[in-house]
Design a protein around this motif. Structure first.
Motif, PDB file in Angstrom:
ATOM      1  N   PRO A  15     107.678  52.986  92.429  1.00 21.40           N
ATOM      2  CA  PRO A  15     106.623  52.863  93.447  1.00 21.40           C
ATOM      3  C   PRO A  15     105.232  53.203  92.908  1.00 21.40           C
ATOM      4  CG  PRO A  15     108.533  53.939  94.385  1.00 21.40           C
ATOM      5  CD  PRO A  15     108.783  53.818  92.902  1.00 21.40           C
ATOM      6  N   GLN A  19     102.113  50.551  92.750  1.00 25.17           N
ATOM      7  CA  GLN A  19     100.813  50.863  93.354  1.00 25.17           C
ATOM      8  C   GLN A  19      99.694  50.795  92.323  1.00 25.17           C
ATOM      9  OE1 GLN A  19     101.806  54.631  95.296  1.00 25.17           O
ATOM     10  NE2 GLN A  19     101.450  53.621  97.265  1.00 25.17           N
ATOM     11  N   VAL A  73     110.885  47.524  96.225  1.00 33.94           N
ATOM     12  CA  VAL A  73     109.809  48.510  96.363  1.00 33.94           C
ATOM     13  C   VAL A  73     108.596  47.872  97.025  1.00 33.94           C
ATOM     14  CG1 VAL A  73     108.145  49.908  95.062  1.00 33.94           C
ATOM     15  CG2 VAL A  73     110.573  50.010  94.498  1.00 33.94           C
ATOM     16  N   CYS A  76     109.262  47.432 100.702  1.00 30.98           N
ATOM     17  CA  CYS A  76     109.154  48.709 101.418  1.00 30.98           C
ATOM     18  C   CYS A  76     107.693  49.135 101.568  1.00 30.98           C
ATOM     19  CB  CYS A  76     109.937  49.796 100.682  1.00 30.98           C
ATOM     20  SG  CYS A  76     111.718  49.601 100.784  1.00 30.98           S
ATOM     21  N   LEU A  77     106.923  49.014 100.496  1.00 32.82           N
ATOM     22  CA  LEU A  77     105.515  49.406 100.571  1.00 32.82           C
ATOM     23  C   LEU A  77     104.741  48.516 101.540  1.00 32.82           C
ATOM     24  CD1 LEU A  77     104.751  50.201  96.824  1.00 32.82           C
ATOM     25  CD2 LEU A  77     104.933  51.830  98.712  1.00 32.82           C
ATOM     26  N   TRP A  82     101.329  52.441 103.988  1.00 34.65           N
ATOM     27  CA  TRP A  82     100.556  52.195 102.764  1.00 34.65           C
ATOM     28  C   TRP A  82      99.868  50.837 102.829  1.00 34.65           C
ATOM     29  CZ3 TRP A  82     101.344  48.287  99.102  1.00 34.65           C
ATOM     30  CH2 TRP A  82     100.584  48.405  97.939  1.00 34.65           C
TER      31      TRP A  82
END
Length: 86
Positions: A15, A19, A73, A76-77, A82
């Motif tokens: 993650p 990012q 990931v 999910c983000l 976020w």
């Protein structure tokens, strides 16, 4: 079992890597950002493999598995707070 522990420890950083790639390459296409994330992760794993014993027998299947993890990931983000803070 040592490999599994290393893999799970490495997955915990995905993650943060995703990012970071998003912050650096935000305006680029998703496929390009994914490829950059996979390259970064693969380089980190290769370095760890070089230092320790080599336990990845099929690099292509391993990279495909990492690709699926990165997709998860990102999903999910994107579904989290976020994504709304960008």
């Amino acid at each position: 079992m040592i490999f599994l522990a290393k893999l799970l420890r490495g997955i915990s950083f995905i993650p943060m890597i995703v990012q970071g790639i998003e912050a650096v390459l935000g305006g680029r296409p998703g496929a390009e950002k994914k490829e950059s994330a996979l390259d970064f992760i693969a380089a980190a794993i290769s370095m760890a493999e070089y230092v320790s014993s080599r336990e990845i027998a099929d690099q292509e299947k391993f990279r495909d598995g990492l690709s699926k993890i990165v997709d998860g990931v990102v999903q999910c983000l994107n579904a989290s707070a976020w994504a709304k803070s960008r």
